[in-house]
Design a protein around this motif. Structure first.
Motif, PDB file in Angstrom:
ATOM      1  N   TRP A  14       2.925   3.625  -2.100  1.00  0.00           N
ATOM      2  CA  TRP A  14       1.707   4.427  -2.251  1.00  0.00           C
ATOM      3  C   TRP A  14       0.517   3.765  -1.562  1.00  0.00           C
ATOM      4  O   TRP A  14      -0.333   4.456  -0.992  1.00  0.00           O
ATOM      5  N   PRO A  55       1.015   8.454  -7.216  1.00  0.00           N
ATOM      6  CA  PRO A  55       1.393   8.971  -5.902  1.00  0.00           C
ATOM      7  C   PRO A  55       0.165   9.338  -5.073  1.00  0.00           C
ATOM      8  O   PRO A  55      -0.862   9.730  -5.612  1.00  0.00           O
ATOM      9  N   ALA A  65       5.251  12.097   1.148  1.00  0.00           N
ATOM     10  CA  ALA A  65       4.896  11.764  -0.236  1.00  0.00           C
ATOM     11  C   ALA A  65       5.875  12.409  -1.211  1.00  0.00           C
ATOM     12  O   ALA A  65       6.285  11.782  -2.191  1.00  0.00           O
TER      13      ALA A  65
END
Length: 91
Positions: A14, A55, A65
């Motif tokens: 992340w 995230p 993602a």
């Protein structure tokens, strides 16, 4: 995005996505093998540690993602090195 994490470098995590958002949004650079397809190839081998934290949407590839969220782990630079070396060799 290579970030030092306790002696290891993570390409896909992340924090790497957050830094990529800044870099690719502000600088005249483009991601190289930093997309969902490259992540999936690397992640299939179980590379890296479990992803932790919140995230982050990857502005240059939102699918990245989502793939990271679903597969749930980061990928270290060492697991994508062969692809980068092949790119260099190919010219």
């Amino acid at each position: 995005m290579a970030l030092a994490r306790g002696g290891r470098k993570e390409r896909y995590d992340w924090g790497g996505c957050a830094i990529g958002n800044v870099m690719f949004g502000r600088l005249p650079v483009a991601p190289r093998r930093f997309d969902a397809a490259a992540y999936r190839r690397s992640a299939l081998h179980g590379a890296g540690r479990p992803l932790t934290g919140e995230p982050v949407v990857c502005s240059w590839d939102p699918e990245l993602a989502e793939a990271m969220r679903v597969m749930g782990h980061g990928v270290e630079d060492e697991h994508v090195l062969a692809e980068f070396l092949a790119d260099l060799h190919a010219g």
